[in-house]
Scaffold this motif. Structure first.
Motif, PDB file in Angstrom:
ATOM      1  N   ALA A   1       1.151  -0.889  -0.241  1.00 30.29           N
ATOM      2  CA  ALA A   1       0.174  -0.157  -0.268  1.00 30.29           C
ATOM      3  C   ALA A   1       0.946   1.238  -0.597  1.00 30.29           C
ATOM      4  CB  ALA A   1      -0.813   0.095   1.515  1.00 30.29           C
ATOM      5  N   VAL A   2       0.869   2.471  -0.109  1.00 25.13           N
ATOM      6  CA  VAL A   2       1.239   3.500  -0.623  1.00 25.13           C
ATOM      7  C   VAL A   2       0.781   4.602  -0.893  1.00 25.13           C
ATOM      8  CG1 VAL A   2       2.302   5.133  -2.910  1.00 25.13           C
ATOM      9  CG2 VAL A   2       2.422   1.983  -2.842  1.00 25.13           C
ATOM     10  N   THR A   3       1.180   5.573   0.255  1.00 28.73           N
ATOM     11  CA  THR A   3       0.206   6.230   0.526  1.00 28.73           C
ATOM     12  C   THR A   3       1.501   8.393  -0.238  1.00 28.73           C
ATOM     13  OG1 THR A   3      -0.276   7.901   2.441  1.00 28.73           O
ATOM     14  CG2 THR A   3       1.504   6.874   3.345  1.00 28.73           C
ATOM     15  N   GLY A   4       0.554   8.698   0.402  1.00 28.99           N
ATOM     16  CA  GLY A   4       1.768   9.970  -0.053  1.00 28.99           C
ATOM     17  C   GLY A   4       2.160  10.571  -2.007  1.00 28.99           C
ATOM     18  N   ALA A   5       2.174   9.313  -2.720  1.00 32.33           N
ATOM     19  CA  ALA A   5       1.778   9.567  -3.499  1.00 32.33           C
ATOM     20  C   ALA A   5       0.969  10.376  -4.307  1.00 32.33           C
ATOM     21  CB  ALA A   5       2.354   8.528  -4.086  1.00 32.33           C
ATOM     22  N   GLY A   6      -0.134   9.747  -4.494  1.00 33.73           N
ATOM     23  CA  GLY A   6      -1.126  10.082  -4.945  1.00 33.73           C
ATOM     24  C   GLY A   6      -2.418  10.460  -4.500  1.00 33.73           C
ATOM     25  N   PRO A   7      -3.617  10.929  -4.678  1.00 37.64           N
ATOM     26  CA  PRO A   7      -4.888  11.269  -4.432  1.00 37.64           C
ATOM     27  C   PRO A   7      -5.683  11.241  -3.548  1.00 37.64           C
ATOM     28  CG  PRO A   7      -5.449  11.198  -6.258  1.00 37.64           C
ATOM     29  CD  PRO A   7      -3.772  10.861  -6.368  1.00 37.64           C
ATOM     30  N   LYS A   8      -5.043  10.071  -3.493  1.00 42.03           N
ATOM     31  CA  LYS A   8      -5.081   8.554  -1.918  1.00 42.03           C
ATOM     32  C   LYS A   8      -4.682   7.655  -2.221  1.00 42.03           C
ATOM     33  CE  LYS A   8      -9.173   5.950  -4.269  1.00 42.03           C
ATOM     34  NZ  LYS A   8     -10.058   4.797  -4.369  1.00 42.03           N
ATOM     35  N   VAL A   9      -4.730   6.959  -0.717  1.00 41.63           N
ATOM     36  CA  VAL A   9      -3.811   5.566  -0.353  1.00 41.63           C
ATOM     37  C   VAL A   9      -4.471   4.816  -1.816  1.00 41.63           C
ATOM     38  CG1 VAL A   9      -5.422   4.189   0.700  1.00 41.63           C
ATOM     39  CG2 VAL A   9      -2.852   3.870   0.433  1.00 41.63           C
TER      40      VAL A   9
ATOM     41  N   ASP B   1       4.085   3.919 -12.687  1.00 40.82           N
ATOM     42  CA  ASP B   1       3.903   4.618 -14.017  1.00 40.82           C
ATOM     43  C   ASP B   1       3.031   6.057 -12.519  1.00 40.82           C
ATOM     44  OD1 ASP B   1       2.711   6.637 -15.277  1.00 40.82           O
ATOM     45  OD2 ASP B   1       0.837   4.601 -15.816  1.00 40.82           O
ATOM     46  N   SER B   2       3.953   6.695 -13.378  1.00 34.97           N
ATOM     47  CA  SER B   2       3.512   8.636 -12.842  1.00 34.97           C
ATOM     48  C   SER B   2       2.103   8.966 -13.093  1.00 34.97           C
ATOM     49  CB  SER B   2       5.033   9.314 -12.985  1.00 34.97           C
ATOM     50  OG  SER B   2       5.184   9.513 -14.674  1.00 34.97           O
ATOM     51  N   ASP B   3       1.413   8.587 -13.876  1.00 40.72           N
ATOM     52  CA  ASP B   3       0.178   9.032 -14.513  1.00 40.72           C
ATOM     53  C   ASP B   3      -0.254   9.273 -13.090  1.00 40.72           C
ATOM     54  OD1 ASP B   3       1.284   9.798 -17.333  1.00 40.72           O
ATOM     55  OD2 ASP B   3       0.443   8.067 -17.649  1.00 40.72           O
ATOM     56  N   GLY B   4      -1.040  10.394 -13.149  1.00 47.62           N
ATOM     57  CA  GLY B   4      -2.114  10.435 -11.929  1.00 47.62           C
ATOM     58  C   GLY B   4      -1.878  10.568 -10.409  1.00 47.62           C
ATOM     59  N   LEU B   5      -0.499  10.606 -10.627  1.00 42.35           N
ATOM     60  CA  LEU B   5       0.564  10.978  -8.672  1.00 42.35           C
ATOM     61  C   LEU B   5       0.582  12.299  -8.474  1.00 42.35           C
ATOM     62  CD1 LEU B   5       2.949   8.440  -9.222  1.00 42.35           C
ATOM     63  CD2 LEU B   5       1.230   7.361  -8.523  1.00 42.35           C
ATOM     64  N   ASN B   6       0.897  12.795  -7.260  1.00 39.11           N
ATOM     65  CA  ASN B   6       0.876  14.689  -7.153  1.00 39.11           C
ATOM     66  C   ASN B   6       1.694  14.958  -7.802  1.00 39.11           C
ATOM     67  OD1 ASN B   6      -1.275  13.709  -5.729  1.00 39.11           O
ATOM     68  ND2 ASN B   6      -0.008  13.424  -3.748  1.00 39.11           N
ATOM     69  N   SER B   7       2.157  15.810  -8.409  1.00 42.67           N
ATOM     70  CA  SER B   7       2.951  16.255  -8.270  1.00 42.67           C
ATOM     71  C   SER B   7       2.870  17.166  -8.067  1.00 42.67           C
ATOM     72  CB  SER B   7       3.252  16.964 -10.181  1.00 42.67           C
ATOM     73  OG  SER B   7       4.779  17.460 -10.441  1.00 42.67           O
ATOM     74  N   ASP B   8       3.789  18.281  -7.175  1.00 40.70           N
ATOM     75  CA  ASP B   8       4.010  20.021  -6.144  1.00 40.70           C
ATOM     76  C   ASP B   8       5.152  20.478  -6.139  1.00 40.70           C
ATOM     77  OD1 ASP B   8       5.252  18.145  -3.688  1.00 40.70           O
ATOM     78  OD2 ASP B   8       2.257  18.132  -3.257  1.00 40.70           O
TER      79      ASP B   8
ATOM     80  N   ALA C   1       8.145  17.099  -4.422  1.00 40.08           N
ATOM     81  CA  ALA C   1       7.903  16.270  -5.597  1.00 40.08           C
ATOM     82  C   ALA C   1       7.659  16.670  -6.565  1.00 40.08           C
ATOM     83  CB  ALA C   1       8.133  15.157  -4.348  1.00 40.08           C
ATOM     84  N   SER C   2       8.012  16.096  -7.642  1.00 38.95           N
ATOM     85  CA  SER C   2       6.941  16.314  -9.283  1.00 38.95           C
ATOM     86  C   SER C   2       6.622  14.309  -9.042  1.00 38.95           C
ATOM     87  CB  SER C   2       8.516  16.232  -9.965  1.00 38.95           C
ATOM     88  OG  SER C   2       8.856  14.950 -10.230  1.00 38.95           O
ATOM     89  N   ALA C   3       5.745  13.861  -9.913  1.00 39.51           N
ATOM     90  CA  ALA C   3       5.265  12.856 -10.337  1.00 39.51           C
ATOM     91  C   ALA C   3       6.275  12.074 -10.165  1.00 39.51           C
ATOM     92  CB  ALA C   3       3.756  13.047 -11.174  1.00 39.51           C
ATOM     93  N   ASP C   4       6.559  12.273 -11.388  1.00 38.43           N
ATOM     94  CA  ASP C   4       7.736  11.395 -11.253  1.00 38.43           C
ATOM     95  C   ASP C   4       8.951  10.700 -10.433  1.00 38.43           C
ATOM     96  OD1 ASP C   4       7.543  10.951 -14.420  1.00 38.43           O
ATOM     97  OD2 ASP C   4       8.199  12.851 -14.922  1.00 38.43           O
ATOM     98  N   TYR C   5       9.352  11.989  -9.413  1.00 38.37           N
ATOM     99  CA  TYR C   5      10.150  11.913  -8.493  1.00 38.37           C
ATOM    100  C   TYR C   5       9.525  10.961  -7.758  1.00 38.37           C
ATOM    101  CZ  TYR C   5      13.520  12.155  -4.959  1.00 38.37           C
ATOM    102  OH  TYR C   5      14.570  12.638  -3.463  1.00 38.37           O
ATOM    103  N   ARG C   6       8.763  11.091  -7.739  1.00 37.83           N
ATOM    104  CA  ARG C   6       7.221  10.429  -6.253  1.00 37.83           C
ATOM    105  C   ARG C   6       7.147   8.768  -7.232  1.00 37.83           C
ATOM    106  NH1 ARG C   6       4.399  15.135  -4.869  1.00 37.83           N
ATOM    107  NH2 ARG C   6       4.550  15.176  -2.953  1.00 37.83           N
TER     108      ARG C   6
END
Length: 266
Positions: free
Chosen positions: A200-208, A233-240, A243-248
């Motif tokens: 399970a992944v948290t922090g990377a996307g809009p929800k776990v 895949d970085s599509d849909g991951l948070n970018s702020d 950290a960028s989506a690719d970094y996440r």
């Protein structure tokens, strides 16, 4: 702050009745998110219903292979619990990483899960361990509980009362945290339990969310090496700004391998 009524019910039934009576009432579980929100005038509830006086919502118990933690149990109590540290050490270590001593002595497990912050740690544990959310009305599987950004399956007026965690064979959580807030820029919880392998992944996307490709690879061999070469895949991951989506996406892979290694060595 806006003006509001303050209630401190003595029973769960009283709390439920107050929540039904107040058109825009909010439950106060620990206040680590709600109070700053009120101070910034980002919320204006008609009333706060403080659950702190309800002993029926606190406590940690074991029934067979399940650990039940009351929704109003504070983080510090979880970290210090001999039972949790012995049979669910991954949770004890995770909770010890939340915030600072002040946060851990005020924040509650139910408050965090019901708030469903996309960068919070506990949703990853609940999802990876196949937890059950017990409310004053029903039982909700963790897979159905986390709906969207700050949104859960809780219905209006429904109160989370406890969380049931099946005991895993082995599990671990690793996170890359924001140095200021200590929330997870990315956090990965890996477990091997009664329901199989879960990542399970948290922090990377809009929800776990679960990382199914990792789970399939680990089911074949539970080893960090099994995850080498599997990209995220970085599509849909948070970018702020953190950290960028690719970094996440890269962090998910790195932290997953570390979490597997930690689970093996625990």
């Amino acid at each position: 702050m806006h003006e509001f009524e303050y209630h401190r019910p003595k029973t769960l039934a009283e709390a439920s009745a107050l929540l039904q009576q107040e058109a825009d009432g909010k439950l106060l579980a620990g206040g680590q998110t709600l109070i700053p929100t009120l101070r910034q005038r980002l919320a204006s509830p008609s009333a706060l219903i403080d659950l702190a006086g309800l002993p029926e919502l606190t406590g940690i118990e074991r029934t067979g292979q399940v650990i039940s933690i009351g929704a109003m149990t504070r983080y510090a109590a979880i970290v210090e619990s001999p039972l949790v540290r012995t049979v669910l050490p991954s949770i004890a270590r995770m909770v010890a990483m939340i915030g600072d001593p002040l946060v851990r002595n005020r924040g509650t497990i139910g408050g965090s899960l019901a708030n469903n912050d996309p960068t919070a740690d506990l949703p990853a544990a609940a999802l990876a361990l196949d937890a059950r959310m017990i409310t004053d009305r029903r039982s909700i599987d963790a897979h159905d509980f986390f709906v969207d950004l700050f949104t859960t399956a809780l219905l209006p007026g429904e109160i989370l009362t406890r969380i049931d965690f099946p005991m895993p064979r082995r599990a671990a959580y690793i996170k890359f945290r924001n140095p200021a807030s200590r929330y997870a820029v990315v956090g990965v919880f890996v477990s091997e339990g009664p329901a199989g392998i879960a990542v399970a992944v948290t922090g990377a996307g809009p929800k776990v969310f679960r990382q199914k490709a990792f789970e399939a690879a680990l089911a074949r061999e539970f080893s960090p090496a099994s995850l080498v070469g599997i990209t995220v895949d970085s599509d849909g991951l948070n970018s702020d700004l953190h950290a960028s989506a690719d970094y996440r996406a890269n962090l998910v892979s790195v932290l997953a391998r570390r979490a597997v290694a930690a689970a093996i060595s625990a």
